[in-house]
Structure formats: C-alpha cells, structure tokens
Design a protein around this motif. Structure first.
Motif, PDB file in Angstrom:
ATOM      1  N   PRO A   1       0.308  -3.313   1.202  1.00 58.12           N
ATOM      2  CA  PRO A   1       1.348  -3.290   1.228  1.00 58.12           C
ATOM      3  C   PRO A   1       1.969  -2.387   0.108  1.00 58.12           C
ATOM      4  CG  PRO A   1      -0.264  -4.773   0.711  1.00 58.12           C
ATOM      5  CD  PRO A   1      -1.266  -3.628   1.461  1.00 58.12           C
ATOM      6  N   LEU A   2       1.266  -1.530  -0.359  1.00 57.84           N
ATOM      7  CA  LEU A   2       1.904  -0.475  -1.430  1.00 57.84           C
ATOM      8  C   LEU A   2       2.733   0.415   0.063  1.00 57.84           C
ATOM      9  CD1 LEU A   2      -0.626  -0.677  -4.183  1.00 57.84           C
ATOM     10  CD2 LEU A   2       0.950  -2.093  -4.240  1.00 57.84           C
ATOM     11  N   ALA A   3       2.441   1.018   0.938  1.00 57.69           N
ATOM     12  CA  ALA A   3       3.309   2.172   1.493  1.00 57.69           C
ATOM     13  C   ALA A   3       4.215   2.330   0.866  1.00 57.69           C
ATOM     14  CB  ALA A   3       3.307   2.100   2.829  1.00 57.69           C
ATOM     15  N   ARG A   4       5.376   1.658   1.139  1.00 55.14           N
ATOM     16  CA  ARG A   4       6.740   2.289   0.895  1.00 55.14           C
ATOM     17  C   ARG A   4       7.074   2.300  -0.332  1.00 55.14           C
ATOM     18  NH1 ARG A   4      11.193  -1.513   3.132  1.00 55.14           N
ATOM     19  NH2 ARG A   4      10.497  -0.965   4.723  1.00 55.14           N
ATOM     20  N   ALA A   5       6.309   1.769  -1.408  1.00 51.10           N
ATOM     21  CA  ALA A   5       6.083   2.168  -2.412  1.00 51.10           C
ATOM     22  C   ALA A   5       5.751   3.495  -3.299  1.00 51.10           C
ATOM     23  CB  ALA A   5       5.754   1.015  -3.835  1.00 51.10           C
ATOM     24  N   LEU A   6       4.622   3.809  -2.466  1.00 49.93           N
ATOM     25  CA  LEU A   6       4.198   5.161  -2.052  1.00 49.93           C
ATOM     26  C   LEU A   6       4.862   6.241  -1.532  1.00 49.93           C
ATOM     27  CD1 LEU A   6       0.271   4.513  -1.364  1.00 49.93           C
ATOM     28  CD2 LEU A   6       1.023   5.709  -3.707  1.00 49.93           C
ATOM     29  N   ALA A   7       5.692   6.097  -0.567  1.00 51.23           N
ATOM     30  CA  ALA A   7       6.741   7.579  -0.464  1.00 51.23           C
ATOM     31  C   ALA A   7       7.470   7.203  -1.359  1.00 51.23           C
ATOM     32  CB  ALA A   7       7.261   6.531   0.859  1.00 51.23           C
ATOM     33  N   ASP A   8       8.484   5.792  -1.790  1.00 59.63           N
ATOM     34  CA  ASP A   8       9.253   6.074  -2.925  1.00 59.63           C
ATOM     35  C   ASP A   8       8.732   6.908  -4.284  1.00 59.63           C
ATOM     36  OD1 ASP A   8      10.498   4.335  -1.578  1.00 59.63           O
ATOM     37  OD2 ASP A   8      10.502   2.485  -2.545  1.00 59.63           O
ATOM     38  N   HIS A   9       7.656   6.850  -4.574  1.00 63.60           N
ATOM     39  CA  HIS A   9       6.431   7.735  -5.697  1.00 63.60           C
ATOM     40  C   HIS A   9       6.919   9.320  -5.520  1.00 63.60           C
ATOM     41  CE1 HIS A   9       4.703   8.798  -8.905  1.00 63.60           C
ATOM     42  NE2 HIS A   9       4.077   7.720  -9.113  1.00 63.60           N
ATOM     43  N   LEU A  10       6.726   9.364  -4.177  1.00 62.58           N
ATOM     44  CA  LEU A  10       6.009  10.530  -3.722  1.00 62.58           C
ATOM     45  C   LEU A  10       8.072  11.562  -3.671  1.00 62.58           C
ATOM     46  CD1 LEU A  10       4.585  10.824  -0.447  1.00 62.58           C
ATOM     47  CD2 LEU A  10       4.054  11.510  -2.572  1.00 62.58           C
ATOM     48  N   VAL A  11       9.042  10.491  -3.898  1.00 64.73           N
ATOM     49  CA  VAL A  11      10.164  11.632  -3.517  1.00 64.73           C
ATOM     50  C   VAL A  11      10.568  11.307  -5.270  1.00 64.73           C
ATOM     51  CG1 VAL A  11      11.217  10.997  -0.878  1.00 64.73           C
ATOM     52  CG2 VAL A  11      11.401   9.292  -2.908  1.00 64.73           C
ATOM     53  N   THR A  12      10.951  10.306  -6.015  1.00 61.09           N
ATOM     54  CA  THR A  12      11.344   9.823  -7.035  1.00 61.09           C
ATOM     55  C   THR A  12      10.526  10.488  -8.433  1.00 61.09           C
ATOM     56  OG1 THR A  12      10.125   7.474  -7.467  1.00 61.09           O
ATOM     57  CG2 THR A  12      12.143   7.519  -5.935  1.00 61.09           C
ATOM     58  N   GLY A  13       9.069  10.289  -8.161  1.00 57.89           N
ATOM     59  CA  GLY A  13       8.117  11.000  -9.138  1.00 57.89           C
ATOM     60  C   GLY A  13       7.699   9.448 -10.244  1.00 57.89           C
ATOM     61  N   PHE A  14       8.268   8.112  -9.773  1.00 53.44           N
ATOM     62  CA  PHE A  14       7.324   7.294 -10.972  1.00 53.44           C
ATOM     63  C   PHE A  14       7.480   6.148 -10.465  1.00 53.44           C
ATOM     64  CE2 PHE A  14      12.105   6.617 -10.806  1.00 53.44           C
ATOM     65  CZ  PHE A  14      12.130   5.545 -10.524  1.00 53.44           C
ATOM     66  N   PRO A  15       6.287   5.253 -10.746  1.00 53.01           N
ATOM     67  CA  PRO A  15       5.701   4.635  -9.019  1.00 53.01           C
ATOM     68  C   PRO A  15       6.800   2.768 -10.162  1.00 53.01           C
ATOM     69  CG  PRO A  15       4.274   4.426 -11.547  1.00 53.01           C
ATOM     70  CD  PRO A  15       5.267   5.425 -10.996  1.00 53.01           C
TER      71      PRO A  15
END
Length: 203
Positions: free
Chosen positions: A49-63
C-alpha cells in the motif's frame, strides 16, 4: 519494558507467501522474546500500500502519511524482521526502495532477521549475496540464520525444516537483544563424514 519488533513485508499478492513467512518468523520471535513474560510490541509494515508514497518520496525527498508513520516505526524499533519476494535474482524493487529512502543511520545496530520467498529453492542464495550485504551497508546486525522459503516449503513435509529455521533465527534474534531463548547450534551433517575409502569400497 516491552521490546518493540517491526516486521516489514514486501509481498505483492493476496494471499502472500512473503507475508506468510513474515508471520511465521514473527510468531517464533514473539515466543523467543517473551521469556520474561513480557511479549514484544509488534508492528507490521506492508509495503504494497506504500508503493505510490515511496515513488513520491523518491522525487520530492520527504515522506508523507502512512509512509512517514512506517519509517518512524522502523526508526523506533528494537529489532526488525524483513521479508521480500525474489525478483530477477534479487530483492524486489519495492523492498529496496523502502530502505533507500531511509535516513542514514536509521538501522544502525538494530538486529534484523532476513527472510525471502521464491518459487524454487535455486534462489535461496539471494539472502547471502543481496540481502545480507544490503543490511551490512545500512549498519544493521543481521542474525546468522537467514530464512528462505520456496513454494514447496508451504504445506508439505519440507515445512518442518522451514519451521526449524524460523525457530533458530528467532532464538538468535532474542540472544542479540540480550535475553530470551538461546540459539542452539544445528546438527552439522558434514561433521561425521563417511571415509572416502569406505565410499570407494561400496562401488
């Protein structure tokens, strides 16, 4: 004071053999860590369930949201159980991404039980050539026994061997945390070899 145990499962299907192995390891770890009557507090982090949030983290730099909560749980854990399916001869990309986005030093000194699942036993060395180096780099402390489960290990006689490995890994985790069940040395099947001359005599 209760030990805090965090379980990270990177399974993608439902039901998931990866989650099944994570639950088996957790059951034995809770037993091993409950020696003084205080069972550990267990938190489970499912990465799917965290896959999209992990992708977002890679490009934004924060969880954000649940990912931030999961990373906080890992950071406050006394010990970890981590289990991944094997993809392309290594841990899954989702599993690696979760540990890629952690702050440096978050796992330093934490005992970790390593687990992996795959369709066949030929992938079992993933534990040693991929997972153990990753957690050594992260300065975690993997227990000596890593646990691999192939499809054939579930629901068959081979399952008893899987259960024994899980029990041994859990005992090693408890020992690293300073208590619980001590790990017992497994029988070395090569300790008492048949002399070569005797083998030749059988030909």
């Amino acid at each position: 004071m209760s030990t805090r145990l965090v379980v990270v499962s990177a399974g993608l299907s439902t039901p998931s053999s990866t989650r099944f192995l994570a639950d088996l390891l957790t059951t034995h770890a809770v037993e091993a860590l409950s020696h003084d009557g205080v069972p550990p507090q267990v938190d489970v982090v499912e990465l799917r369930p965290l896959a999209r949030a992990l992708a977002d983290h890679l490009v934004t730099g924060f969880p954000t949201g649940d990912l931030a909560t999961a990373l906080e749980a890992v950071g406050s854990a006394d010990a970890l159980i981590v289990v991944t399916p094997v993809f392309s001869a290594s841990y899954s990309g989702l599993f690696k991404t979760f540990f890629d986005v952690m702050e440096p030093g978050l796992l330093s000194g934490k005992p970790v039980v390593l687990g992996a699942t795959a369709g066949t036993a030929r992938h079992s060395l993933v534990l040693e050539h991929a997972m153990r180096p990753l957690f050594a780099y992260l300065r975690a402390v993997p227990v000596p026994t890593a646990v691999f489960a192939a499809t054939e290990d579930f629901g068959s006689e081979a399952g008893s061997s899987l259960d024994a490995r899980a029990t041994r890994a859990a005992g090693e985790l408890a020992a690293l945390l300073g208590g619980g069940l001590r790990a017992t040395a497994p029988r070395d099947e090569f300790a008492d070899p048949v002399p070569f001359a005797e083998l030749l005599g059988r030909v």
